[in-house]
Design an enzyme around this catalytic site. Sequence first.
Site, mmCIF file in Angstrom:
data_model
loop_
_atom_site.group_PDB
_atom_site.id
_atom_site.type_symbol
_atom_site.label_atom_id
_atom_site.label_comp_id
_atom_site.label_asym_id
_atom_site.label_seq_id
_atom_site.Cartn_x
_atom_site.Cartn_y
_atom_site.Cartn_z
ATOM 1 N N GLN A 98 0.839 -1.199 0.000
ATOM 2 C CA GLN A 98 0.000 0.000 0.000
ATOM 3 C C GLN A 98 0.876 1.251 0.000
ATOM 4 O O GLN A 98 1.703 1.453 0.889
ATOM 5 C CB GLN A 98 -0.916 0.036 1.223
ATOM 6 C CG GLN A 98 -1.923 1.174 1.150
ATOM 7 C CD GLN A 98 -2.677 1.396 2.443
ATOM 8 O OE1 GLN A 98 -2.083 1.786 3.451
ATOM 9 N NE2 GLN A 98 -3.975 1.151 2.426
ATOM 10 N N TYR A 179 -5.508 10.814 4.590
ATOM 11 C CA TYR A 179 -4.155 11.048 4.104
ATOM 12 C C TYR A 179 -4.173 11.892 2.826
ATOM 13 O O TYR A 179 -5.205 12.425 2.434
ATOM 14 C CB TYR A 179 -3.433 9.714 3.948
ATOM 15 C CG TYR A 179 -3.353 8.978 5.267
ATOM 16 C CD1 TYR A 179 -2.693 9.552 6.354
ATOM 17 C CD2 TYR A 179 -4.004 7.762 5.465
ATOM 18 C CE1 TYR A 179 -2.659 8.919 7.589
ATOM 19 C CE2 TYR A 179 -3.973 7.120 6.696
ATOM 20 C CZ TYR A 179 -3.300 7.706 7.757
ATOM 21 O OH TYR A 179 -3.274 7.094 8.981
ATOM 22 N N ARG A 226 -7.731 2.502 -2.709
ATOM 23 C CA ARG A 226 -8.549 2.482 -1.484
ATOM 24 C C ARG A 226 -9.258 3.812 -1.298
ATOM 25 O O ARG A 226 -8.641 4.885 -1.444
ATOM 26 C CB ARG A 226 -7.676 2.177 -0.272
ATOM 27 C CG ARG A 226 -8.425 2.113 1.075
ATOM 28 C CD ARG A 226 -7.452 1.713 2.163
ATOM 29 N NE ARG A 226 -7.971 1.864 3.508
ATOM 30 C CZ ARG A 226 -8.553 0.895 4.218
ATOM 31 N NH1 ARG A 226 -8.701 -0.295 3.675
ATOM 32 N NH2 ARG A 226 -8.968 1.110 5.445
ATOM 33 N N GLY A 310 -8.866 -7.067 9.382
ATOM 34 C CA GLY A 310 -7.799 -6.345 10.051
ATOM 35 C C GLY A 310 -7.300 -7.025 11.300
ATOM 36 O O GLY A 310 -6.480 -7.939 11.255
#
Length: 363
Positions: A98, A179, A226, A310
């Site tokens: 990622q 982000y 994503r 996760g």
Amino acid sequence: MTNLWRSTTVGSLKLSHRLAMAPMTRSRALPDGTPGNLSAEYYAQRASLGLLISEGTQPSDDGQGYLTTPGIYTNKHVEGWQKIADKVHAAGGYLFIQLMHAGRMSHPNNTPHHRQPVAPSAIAPGVQMFTANGKLDIPVPRELSRAEIKETVEDFRKAAAAAIKAGADGVEIHGANGYLIHQFFGENSNFRTDEYGGSIENRARFSIEVAKAVVKEIGADRTGFRISPGLPIGGIDEGRSGSDLYRYLIPKLADLNLAYIHVAHGGNDELLREIRSAWPNTLLVNRAGRPLEDIVVDIDAGLADIAPVGSWALANPDLVERLKLDAPLNEPDRATFYGGDSRGYTDYPTMDKQQKVKISHGK
């Protein structure tokens, strides 16, 4: 959970089931951003999950947000990730790295150059983050110039190339969770008046340029993206136009024929249905906080092809086997999520190890 065990594909990869390992920051890299010595073991332990999406990995010095997160832009980084990719492949899994540029979600104390964070606009997120000196307010970032935006697109391209050189099967572009790319989406984080701000088309422009650059470098079948529609993480408010931005973005990414879209689902089921309808390829949907028994719900409903996991994957290296046997699961130890050594990282027991311990104790 029958549908969970049906085979599927991601790009050119064939997967034997519908689970995947979600990206999770673990903060165990060396100070220079090279993945730590235990990282190869950590990822290889979880190879039965099939598709492993790595922790957020910065494409540049400016891209780092948190302490001891890995990078993928130097020769040492490539060497470190090569060890991980080799072990994952030997164990039968696939690895997507990622690519995460933290943007304003950073602090000078956490980066190698100790510079002011960068962002679409000089607006602080209004939150704190952990640093080497404890929890501190995130400072006001410096607004990226148009030339620097182009340089950042190039950083993503080079990082994607480095990931493939390291042996990864692909990359996931992190356009979510507050982000940098997400900061361009936000109405309260992007006050630009040039071609990267204002209209939906302009606020989506940077993300599309990054995706195009990565696809041109490594191929669409090796590229995922994503998103986190509606999630107010990192102080982001997408505003009234938030859903419309994704209605514009998804067809643009579909035109690029990316391997997958990964949705961090914030609860807008109507928008999720629209994304499913507009997206022709593999769709990953991760609902935060869902109970384990609901992991297959979106797949059963035709809203997702793959269910990323996760903390359950973090705590159970043999999660696939445990779910198939309806076996008890290890509980995640949140105190060891970030930083540290093997504790809470590579020492979670498998069912085999737990059984051996019981036998040795006469149980």
